[in-house]
Design an enzyme around this catalytic site. Structure first.
Site, PDB file in Angstrom:
ATOM      1  CE1 TYR A 294     -20.534 -16.085  40.870  1.00 54.80           C
ATOM      2  CE2 TYR A 294     -20.909 -17.964  42.330  1.00 54.80           C
ATOM      3  CZ  TYR A 294     -20.122 -17.294  41.409  1.00 54.80           C
ATOM      4  OH  TYR A 294     -18.905 -17.824  41.023  1.00 54.80           O
TER       5      TYR A 294
ATOM      6  CE  LYS B 240     -20.584 -18.502  38.085  1.00 56.78           C
ATOM      7  NZ  LYS B 240     -19.698 -18.446  36.889  1.00 56.78           N
TER       8      LYS B 240
ATOM      9  CB  VAL C 248     -18.570 -10.698  28.700  1.00 54.14           C
ATOM     10  CG1 VAL C 248     -17.089 -10.909  28.415  1.00 54.14           C
ATOM     11  CG2 VAL C 248     -18.869 -10.816  30.194  1.00 54.14           C
TER      12      VAL C 248
END
Length: 249
Positions: A154, A158, A61
């Site tokens: 991360y 997010k 992706v």
């Protein structure tokens, strides 16, 4: 739900696999996407898909051309798309001063860019199809709210997913596209294997953290997908009850 079409990214393991199976059990046609065809085929071998209501499509992706091919394949086979579960992600821990540019770029490429590329492709399909509309669910994680130590890339990605969710919700109103976010904490999966052994806390100690059955996440996703498009779960947090989230830090 029979006949509706869903794309699940990161469907080769963990939350993605369990969500895909749960959708298959409800009669959805599920397109399984992840980088490794071997793990996707393991998911597809589940009894939920005995009726042939799934398609395996390997895709990275983080590469927009592979995302384009994924959604072109969905359109060619099914002619429409009703749900995207934007779930693919990677996680690693390093102190902020040790993060290499390649570490940062890879995390952004998968956790943020990949989510955007998939959401954009899904949005285009949902906007143009008849009847138009659909639902996008982004996997935000509790890290969309509070960080863990040594997880800067991360956490940043997010937090950005929350902005993506809000933007898609706003622009989707005119086209019957609903977008919500599920923020998951300590579901038992390969990503959380270290939790029962002890993980770094904000005070510098190592402590064991409880986990919950991943089936709880799948049930939450099924609830979100069962709503008519006139209703939306904008944000949902589902987590192990005793995990250090409220009051983390």
């Amino acid at each position: 739900m029979t006949g509706k079409v869903a794309v699940v990214t990161g469907a080769g393991s963990g939350i993605g696999r369990r969500a895909a199976i749960a959708l298959g059990e409800q009669g959805w046609n599920v397109v399984l996407a992840a980088r490794r065809v071997e793990t996707l085929e393991e998911t597809a071998a589940d009894g939920a898909f005995k009726a042939g209501n799934c398609m395996v499509h390997p895709a990275d992706v983080s590469k927009p051309e592979e995302v384009d091919r994924l959604f072109e394949a969905v359109s060619a086979r099914y002619g429409r798309l009703d749900l995207l579960f934007n779930n693919a992600g990677i996680f690693y821990t390093k102190p902020v001063e040790e993060i290499e540019p390649a570490d940062w770029e890879r995390s952004m490429a998968v956790n943020l860019n990949g989510a955007f590329y998939c959401a954009q492709a899904a949005f285009r399909q949902m906007k143009s199809q008849q009847p138009r509309g659909g639902r996008i669910i982004n996997n935000g994680s509790v890290s969309a709210h509070v960080p863990r130590p040594h997880a800067t890339p991360y956490t940043v990605a997010k937090h950005a997913i929350t902005g993506l969710t809000k933007s898609l919700s706003l622009e989707g109103r005119a086209y019957d596209i609903a977008c919500g976010q599920i923020d998951i904490g300590n579901a038992a999966s390969p990503m959380t294997e270290a939790m029962p052994k002890g993980v770094l806390q904000a005070d510098g100690t190592l402590k064991r953290e409880p986990t919950m059955d991943i089936a709880n996440v799948a049930q939450a996703i099924l609830f979100m997908t069962a709503l008519p498009l006139e209703a939306n779960v904008q944000f949902m947090t589902v987590m192990a009850t005793a995990m250090p989230y409220i009051g983390r830090g």
